[in-house]
Enzyme design. Sequence first.
Site, PDB file in Angstrom:
ATOM      1  N   SER A 133       0.855  -1.199   0.000  1.00  0.00           N
ATOM      2  CA  SER A 133       0.000   0.000   0.000  1.00  0.00           C
ATOM      3  C   SER A 133       0.880   1.234   0.000  1.00  0.00           C
ATOM      4  O   SER A 133       2.024   1.196   0.492  1.00  0.00           O
ATOM      5  CB  SER A 133      -0.887   0.026   1.242  1.00  0.00           C
ATOM      6  OG  SER A 133      -1.492   1.304   1.382  1.00  0.00           O
ATOM      7  N   TYR A 136      -1.523  -0.517  10.687  1.00  0.00           N
ATOM      8  CA  TYR A 136      -1.700  -0.944   9.287  1.00  0.00           C
ATOM      9  C   TYR A 136      -0.539  -0.436   8.425  1.00  0.00           C
ATOM     10  O   TYR A 136       0.032  -1.192   7.628  1.00  0.00           O
ATOM     11  CB  TYR A 136      -3.047  -0.434   8.752  1.00  0.00           C
ATOM     12  CG  TYR A 136      -3.250  -0.727   7.279  1.00  0.00           C
ATOM     13  CD1 TYR A 136      -3.278  -2.039   6.792  1.00  0.00           C
ATOM     14  CD2 TYR A 136      -3.387   0.315   6.348  1.00  0.00           C
ATOM     15  CE1 TYR A 136      -3.447  -2.306   5.441  1.00  0.00           C
ATOM     16  CE2 TYR A 136      -3.562   0.054   5.003  1.00  0.00           C
ATOM     17  CZ  TYR A 136      -3.595  -1.256   4.544  1.00  0.00           C
ATOM     18  OH  TYR A 136      -3.753  -1.513   3.199  1.00  0.00           O
TER      19      TYR A 136
HETATM   20  P1  NAP Z   1     -11.375  -6.527   0.760  1.00  0.00           P
HETATM   21  O1  NAP Z   1     -12.311  -5.933  -0.225  1.00  0.00           O
HETATM   22  O2  NAP Z   1     -11.682  -6.412   2.212  1.00  0.00           O
HETATM   23  O3  NAP Z   1     -11.113  -8.052   0.407  1.00  0.00           O
HETATM   24  C1  NAP Z   1     -10.232  -8.784   1.231  1.00  0.00           C
HETATM   25  C2  NAP Z   1      -9.998 -10.164   0.678  1.00  0.00           C
HETATM   26  O4  NAP Z   1      -9.049 -10.806   1.526  1.00  0.00           O
HETATM   27  C3  NAP Z   1     -11.250 -11.021   0.673  1.00  0.00           C
HETATM   28  O5  NAP Z   1     -11.222 -11.863  -0.446  1.00  0.00           O
HETATM   29  C4  NAP Z   1     -11.095 -11.832   1.960  1.00  0.00           C
HETATM   30  O6  NAP Z   1     -11.710 -13.111   1.917  1.00  0.00           O
HETATM   31  C5  NAP Z   1      -9.607 -12.021   2.002  1.00  0.00           C
HETATM   32  N1  NAP Z   1      -9.126 -12.356   3.325  1.00  0.00           N
HETATM   33  C6  NAP Z   1      -9.290 -11.667   4.494  1.00  0.00           C
HETATM   34  N2  NAP Z   1      -8.707 -12.330   5.502  1.00  0.00           N
HETATM   35  C7  NAP Z   1      -8.157 -13.458   4.964  1.00  0.00           C
HETATM   36  C8  NAP Z   1      -7.433 -14.540   5.480  1.00  0.00           C
HETATM   37  N3  NAP Z   1      -7.124 -14.611   6.780  1.00  0.00           N
HETATM   38  N4  NAP Z   1      -7.063 -15.530   4.639  1.00  0.00           N
HETATM   39  C9  NAP Z   1      -7.365 -15.480   3.321  1.00  0.00           C
HETATM   40  N5  NAP Z   1      -8.047 -14.468   2.762  1.00  0.00           N
HETATM   41  C10 NAP Z   1      -8.430 -13.469   3.586  1.00  0.00           C
HETATM   42  O7  NAP Z   1      -9.891  -5.891   0.600  1.00  0.00           O
HETATM   43  P2  NAP Z   1      -9.234  -4.995  -0.554  1.00  0.00           P
HETATM   44  O8  NAP Z   1      -9.590  -3.579  -0.309  1.00  0.00           O
HETATM   45  O9  NAP Z   1      -9.489  -5.622  -1.882  1.00  0.00           O
HETATM   46  O10 NAP Z   1      -7.682  -5.154  -0.158  1.00  0.00           O
HETATM   47  C11 NAP Z   1      -6.892  -6.185  -0.712  1.00  0.00           C
HETATM   48  C12 NAP Z   1      -5.434  -5.866  -0.425  1.00  0.00           C
HETATM   49  O11 NAP Z   1      -5.115  -4.578  -0.952  1.00  0.00           O
HETATM   50  C13 NAP Z   1      -5.060  -5.830   1.049  1.00  0.00           C
HETATM   51  O12 NAP Z   1      -3.779  -6.372   1.238  1.00  0.00           O
HETATM   52  C14 NAP Z   1      -5.046  -4.330   1.360  1.00  0.00           C
HETATM   53  O13 NAP Z   1      -4.215  -4.013   2.441  1.00  0.00           O
HETATM   54  C15 NAP Z   1      -4.517  -3.785   0.049  1.00  0.00           C
HETATM   55  N6  NAP Z   1      -4.843  -2.380  -0.213  1.00  0.00           N
HETATM   56  C16 NAP Z   1      -6.127  -1.952  -0.245  1.00  0.00           C
HETATM   57  C17 NAP Z   1      -6.407  -0.625  -0.511  1.00  0.00           C
HETATM   58  C18 NAP Z   1      -7.810  -0.082  -0.561  1.00  0.00           C
HETATM   59  O14 NAP Z   1      -7.973   1.169  -0.522  1.00  0.00           O
HETATM   60  N7  NAP Z   1      -8.833  -0.892  -0.687  1.00  0.00           N
HETATM   61  C19 NAP Z   1      -5.348   0.282  -0.706  1.00  0.00           C
HETATM   62  C20 NAP Z   1      -4.039  -0.195  -0.653  1.00  0.00           C
HETATM   63  C21 NAP Z   1      -3.797  -1.533  -0.418  1.00  0.00           C
HETATM   64  P3  NAP Z   1     -13.147 -13.404   2.621  1.00  0.00           P
HETATM   65  O15 NAP Z   1     -14.084 -12.483   1.897  1.00  0.00           O
HETATM   66  O16 NAP Z   1     -13.398 -14.820   2.391  1.00  0.00           O
HETATM   67  O17 NAP Z   1     -12.969 -13.008   4.051  1.00  0.00           O
END
Ligand code: NAP
Length: 250
Positions: free
Chosen positions: A142, A155
């Site tokens: 991130s 985080y």
């Molecule tokens: P999200 O919409 O909350 O989706 C999270 C995903 O991770 C879901 O598929 C969830 O599966 C899975 N997950 C959660 N806990 C898990 C575990 N213990 N084992 C396996 N899978 C798990 O998240 P997102 O926003 O797409 O973020 C994805 C990544 O991008 C993360 O690493 C986050 O830090 C990074 N990121 C996000 C943003 C943002 O603004 N959204 C910005 C920068 C970086 P289930 O649904 O089955 O729980």
Amino acid sequence: MGKLSGKVAVVTGASKGIGASIAEHLAAEGASVVVNYASSKSGADAVVKRITDKGGKAVAVQADVSKLDDIKRLFAETKSAYGKLDVLVNNAGIFEFLPLEAITPEHFHKQFNLNVLGLILATQEAVKHIDGQGGSIINVSSIVGKMPVASGSVYSATKAAVDAVSAALAIELGPKKIRINSVNPGMVETEGFHSAGFAESDFRKQTEKTTPLGRIAQPEDIAKAVVFFASDDAGWVTGETLVISGGARA
Ligand code: NAP
């Protein structure tokens, strides 16, 4: 022929958000994809269906990637589904925001156990399954690793740790022809973003105001860069962190 024809890819946390889009983009380039999820079976099944409806190959595999036994099973099931492994996308991650006075050991360990330890253990296991031809590992970090936000000390620290791990492992895994790079998104509109309450927040408005391209990202903005790092187009690229933020900078 897609850029990833004949390749096998595992995407952790691919039942929704950025991971789902990554899985779909890798499959669209010909990869056989393992769509990992923790609890959202219906979300993962829907991603698999979208891929197979377009003629792609995908299976859903449940595994909590903060747990070593689950990680071992995830890669064993990948091997039995597709016989090999070429690409790992360490995407699963959680983001929780608390001011200093509210931070607890649980808040710390929950995020570090998945975002950092899970990523390391998944990489350790993946490397055992990638053959002598080499492979590509992409960590979803991130922008906050380098540009931390208030109430996001834990985080942000997990993502700074991910950047350090990526840099160290790129050196360590080079002799095995395994490249490791990270994508470092700014704010992305995902299910996790909505459930964290960012959709109508001042944080979002401020981010849009200070982003040269004037919006926040959609998951496909990140997925396209992951396809690049996974493919031979990035064959001479390792140890890089690509900020994908519409120009927002630290
Ligand atoms: P999200 O919409 O909350 O989706 C999270 C995903 O991770 C879901 O598929 C969830 O599966 C899975 N997950 C959660 N806990 C898990 C575990 N213990 N084992 C396996 N899978 C798990 O998240 P997102 O926003 O797409 O973020 C994805 C990544 O991008 C993360 O690493 C986050 O830090 C990074 N990121 C996000 C943003 C943002 O603004 N959204 C910005 C920068 C970086 P289930 O649904 O089955 O729980």
